[in-house]
Design a protein around this motif. Structure first.
Motif, PDB file in Angstrom:
ATOM      1  N   GLN A   8       0.820  -1.232   0.039  1.00 47.57           N
ATOM      2  CA  GLN A   8       0.025   0.083   0.020  1.00 47.57           C
ATOM      3  C   GLN A   8       0.854   1.256   0.233  1.00 47.57           C
ATOM      4  OE1 GLN A   8      -3.060  -0.009  -0.543  1.00 47.57           O
ATOM      5  NE2 GLN A   8      -4.240  -1.274   0.874  1.00 47.57           N
ATOM      6  N   SER A   9       2.106   1.346   0.439  1.00 46.72           N
ATOM      7  CA  SER A   9       3.154   2.197   0.362  1.00 46.72           C
ATOM      8  C   SER A   9       3.333   2.674  -0.830  1.00 46.72           C
ATOM      9  CB  SER A   9       4.048   2.019   1.439  1.00 46.72           C
ATOM     10  OG  SER A   9       4.856   1.016   1.170  1.00 46.72           O
ATOM     11  N   GLN A  10       3.482   1.789  -1.786  1.00 48.45           N
ATOM     12  CA  GLN A  10       3.830   2.282  -2.986  1.00 48.45           C
ATOM     13  C   GLN A  10       3.398   3.385  -3.679  1.00 48.45           C
ATOM     14  OE1 GLN A  10       3.247  -1.201  -5.823  1.00 48.45           O
ATOM     15  NE2 GLN A  10       5.605  -1.778  -5.574  1.00 48.45           N
ATOM     16  N   LYS A  11       3.774   3.956  -4.472  1.00 47.93           N
ATOM     17  CA  LYS A  11       3.135   5.170  -5.232  1.00 47.93           C
ATOM     18  C   LYS A  11       2.202   4.479  -6.280  1.00 47.93           C
ATOM     19  CE  LYS A  11       6.858   8.625  -5.255  1.00 47.93           C
ATOM     20  NZ  LYS A  11       7.958   9.232  -6.173  1.00 47.93           N
ATOM     21  N   LYS A 109      -6.026   1.751  -3.359  1.00 52.00           N
ATOM     22  CA  LYS A 109      -5.792   1.027  -4.514  1.00 52.00           C
ATOM     23  C   LYS A 109      -6.905   0.344  -5.211  1.00 52.00           C
ATOM     24  CE  LYS A 109      -0.819   0.592  -3.801  1.00 52.00           C
ATOM     25  NZ  LYS A 109       0.214  -0.476  -4.021  1.00 52.00           N
ATOM     26  N   PRO A 110      -7.157   0.253  -6.568  1.00 46.58           N
ATOM     27  CA  PRO A 110      -8.246  -0.372  -7.068  1.00 46.58           C
ATOM     28  C   PRO A 110      -7.985  -1.837  -7.183  1.00 46.58           C
ATOM     29  CG  PRO A 110      -7.031   0.567  -8.950  1.00 46.58           C
ATOM     30  CD  PRO A 110      -6.190   1.065  -7.508  1.00 46.58           C
ATOM     31  N   ARG A 111      -9.156  -2.547  -7.350  1.00 42.23           N
ATOM     32  CA  ARG A 111      -9.016  -4.165  -7.619  1.00 42.23           C
ATOM     33  C   ARG A 111      -9.110  -4.258  -9.100  1.00 42.23           C
ATOM     34  NH1 ARG A 111     -13.290  -6.451  -3.746  1.00 42.23           N
ATOM     35  NH2 ARG A 111     -14.795  -5.165  -5.116  1.00 42.23           N
ATOM     36  N   VAL A 112      -8.371  -4.800  -9.740  1.00 43.97           N
ATOM     37  CA  VAL A 112      -8.185  -4.888 -11.168  1.00 43.97           C
ATOM     38  C   VAL A 112      -8.372  -6.327 -11.585  1.00 43.97           C
ATOM     39  CG1 VAL A 112      -6.608  -4.103 -13.206  1.00 43.97           C
ATOM     40  CG2 VAL A 112      -6.699  -2.939 -11.002  1.00 43.97           C
ATOM     41  N   SER A 113      -9.014  -6.336 -12.627  1.00 50.93           N
ATOM     42  CA  SER A 113      -9.390  -7.691 -13.450  1.00 50.93           C
ATOM     43  C   SER A 113      -8.722  -7.504 -14.842  1.00 50.93           C
ATOM     44  CB  SER A 113     -10.731  -8.088 -13.622  1.00 50.93           C
ATOM     45  OG  SER A 113     -10.696  -9.291 -14.386  1.00 50.93           O
ATOM     46  N   VAL A 114      -7.734  -8.378 -15.430  1.00 48.59           N
ATOM     47  CA  VAL A 114      -6.931  -8.245 -16.556  1.00 48.59           C
ATOM     48  C   VAL A 114      -7.227  -9.598 -17.552  1.00 48.59           C
ATOM     49  CG1 VAL A 114      -4.993  -7.870 -17.803  1.00 48.59           C
ATOM     50  CG2 VAL A 114      -5.325  -7.030 -15.413  1.00 48.59           C
ATOM     51  N   GLY A 136       0.000  -0.279  -9.717  1.00 51.37           N
ATOM     52  CA  GLY A 136      -0.910   0.295  -8.515  1.00 51.37           C
ATOM     53  C   GLY A 136      -2.016  -0.494  -8.225  1.00 51.37           C
ATOM     54  N   ALA A 137      -2.204  -1.803  -8.359  1.00 56.06           N
ATOM     55  CA  ALA A 137      -3.555  -2.611  -8.151  1.00 56.06           C
ATOM     56  C   ALA A 137      -3.452  -3.139  -6.534  1.00 56.06           C
ATOM     57  CB  ALA A 137      -3.570  -3.681  -8.994  1.00 56.06           C
ATOM     58  N   ARG A 138      -4.522  -3.195  -6.151  1.00 58.27           N
ATOM     59  CA  ARG A 138      -4.594  -3.724  -4.679  1.00 58.27           C
ATOM     60  C   ARG A 138      -4.876  -5.335  -5.073  1.00 58.27           C
ATOM     61  NH1 ARG A 138      -9.149  -2.054  -3.459  1.00 58.27           N
ATOM     62  NH2 ARG A 138     -10.509  -3.797  -2.879  1.00 58.27           N
ATOM     63  N   GLU A 139      -5.758  -5.731  -5.730  1.00 57.91           N
ATOM     64  CA  GLU A 139      -5.975  -6.985  -6.049  1.00 57.91           C
ATOM     65  C   GLU A 139      -5.937  -7.242  -7.395  1.00 57.91           C
ATOM     66  OE1 GLU A 139      -9.480  -8.662  -4.524  1.00 57.91           O
ATOM     67  OE2 GLU A 139      -9.265  -7.599  -2.578  1.00 57.91           O
TER      68      GLU A 139
END
Length: 345
Positions: A8-11, A109-114, A136-139
């Motif tokens: 979470q500390s990442q930019k 951070k957003p939850r991302v599906s790719v 920058g994704a959380r999940e």
């Protein structure tokens, strides 16, 4: 699914409860945000300075530089045939598109599906997953393109019923028979929109001694390209370099010529569809014969493709309402579906 709360500390770009679906395509990237739909569609092209290693432009701005840059600036596609070819540039590109789609709100951070092509290896999946976390994704949730395309086309994939999806993107064509929320039989071939362009470049060189670029080839494909004899033909003036004299030259190209140029590539897609049908259980083949084949992806817009597949397979073929955005919408809805399941649990 992997979760990196420690990062979470990442930019990064944060936003409360944001679910994002990313169609990470070879030709273009689409971003879907829950409740808003597809908010971004840009070419997956990055221009960077070789001397300083700094990125100059991303997306549409970089696409305009393709084939038109000085020696020190290179415009590249960091994804080739649905797979990451340049990890660092892909990470920067994903970060840029997430930031552009979300704006400047910085809470969570957003939850991302790719989505990825159905034939990718575990190593290739891991590369996409890691690049998305770094962006920058959380999940991160990885979904196969045919599943996402089916959801985006409005098909209820949870039913015990066979549906055939043919998703033709920029770098790969994914063909799958889907039932009960998963792929029963699938294949991914590296023949798609980019190969149509290359086929036109080769044809123009061989038939007219004319050298044209990728952008010109794409223009021909969009304006007069076809792969089946249709009544509405048309012609187009194409400019390029004469390979004999080295001077600029203009040639008039007809739709019939594009049909000839694209024949080999389109026939390979038809052969792949045929091979998937051969491996499909008989009950599901009966469902496909009844329900038809659904085309998605930008390549599905090639004129005559529906008719060609129908002619060769004898199965009714139709193109989804919004073929270009099907995968992005399906990827985003898949995140919503997972979020709903977690809430129920």
């Amino acid at each position: 699914m992997r979760l990196r709360e420690s990062e979470q500390s990442q930019k990064g770009i944060f936003m409360v409860g944001t679910d994002i679906g990313i169609d990470l395509g070879t030709a273009s990237i689409l971003v879907y945000i829950k409740g808003k739909g597809v908010v971004l569609k840009e070419p997956s092209v990055v221009a960077f300075d070789r001397d300083t290693n700094k990125i100059k432009a991303i997306g549409e701005e970089a696409r305009l530089m393709l084939g038109r840059t000085p020696g020190n600036i290179v415009a590249v596609r960091p994804l080739r045939q649905g797979v990451i070819s340049d990890y660092t540039v892909t990470e920067k590109m994903i970060q840029y598109f997430i930031q552009k789609a979300l704006g400047k709100k910085t809470f969570r951070k957003p939850r991302v599906s790719v989505c990825v092509p159905s034939g990718v290896t575990e190593v290739e999946k891991k590369a996409v997953e890691d690049a998305t976390f770094q962006a920058g994704a959380r999940e991160v949730e990885i979904i196969e393109e045919p599943i996402a395309a089916a959801i985006g086309a409005g098909i209820d994939i949870s039913r015990p019923c066979g549906n055939m999806i043919v998703d033709i993107g920029g770098g790969t064509a994914d063909i799958a028979v889907i039932s009960l929320g998963g792929s029963v039989v699938s294949t991914s071939i590296k023949i798609a929109g980019d190969d149509f362009d290359e086929a036109l470049v080769r044809y123009m060189r061989k038939k007219h001694n004319l050298l044209i670029g990728e952008r010109t080839a794409e223009d021909i494909k969009i304006r007069i390209g076809r792969c089946y004899p249709l009544p509405d033909g048309g012609t187009m003036d194409v400019r390029g370099r004469n390979l004999v004299t080295g001077l600029p030259k203009t040639v008039t190209v007809s739709a019939e010529e594009t049909e000839e140029a694209l024949r080999e590539a389109t026939n390979r897609i038809v052969e792949a569809i045929h091979s998937v049908l051969e491996k499909t259980p008989p009950e599901l083949v009966a469902d496909v014969a009844e329900r038809g084949i659904v085309l998605t992806g930008g390549g599905a817009l090639l004129r005559g493709l529906e008719e060609l597949i129908e002619d060769k397979t004898g199965i009714n073929t139709m193109t989804a309402d919004e073929p270009m955005t099907c995968v992005a919408i399906g990827t985003g809805k898949y995140v919503e579906f997972l979020a709903g399941k977690r809430d129920d649990d």
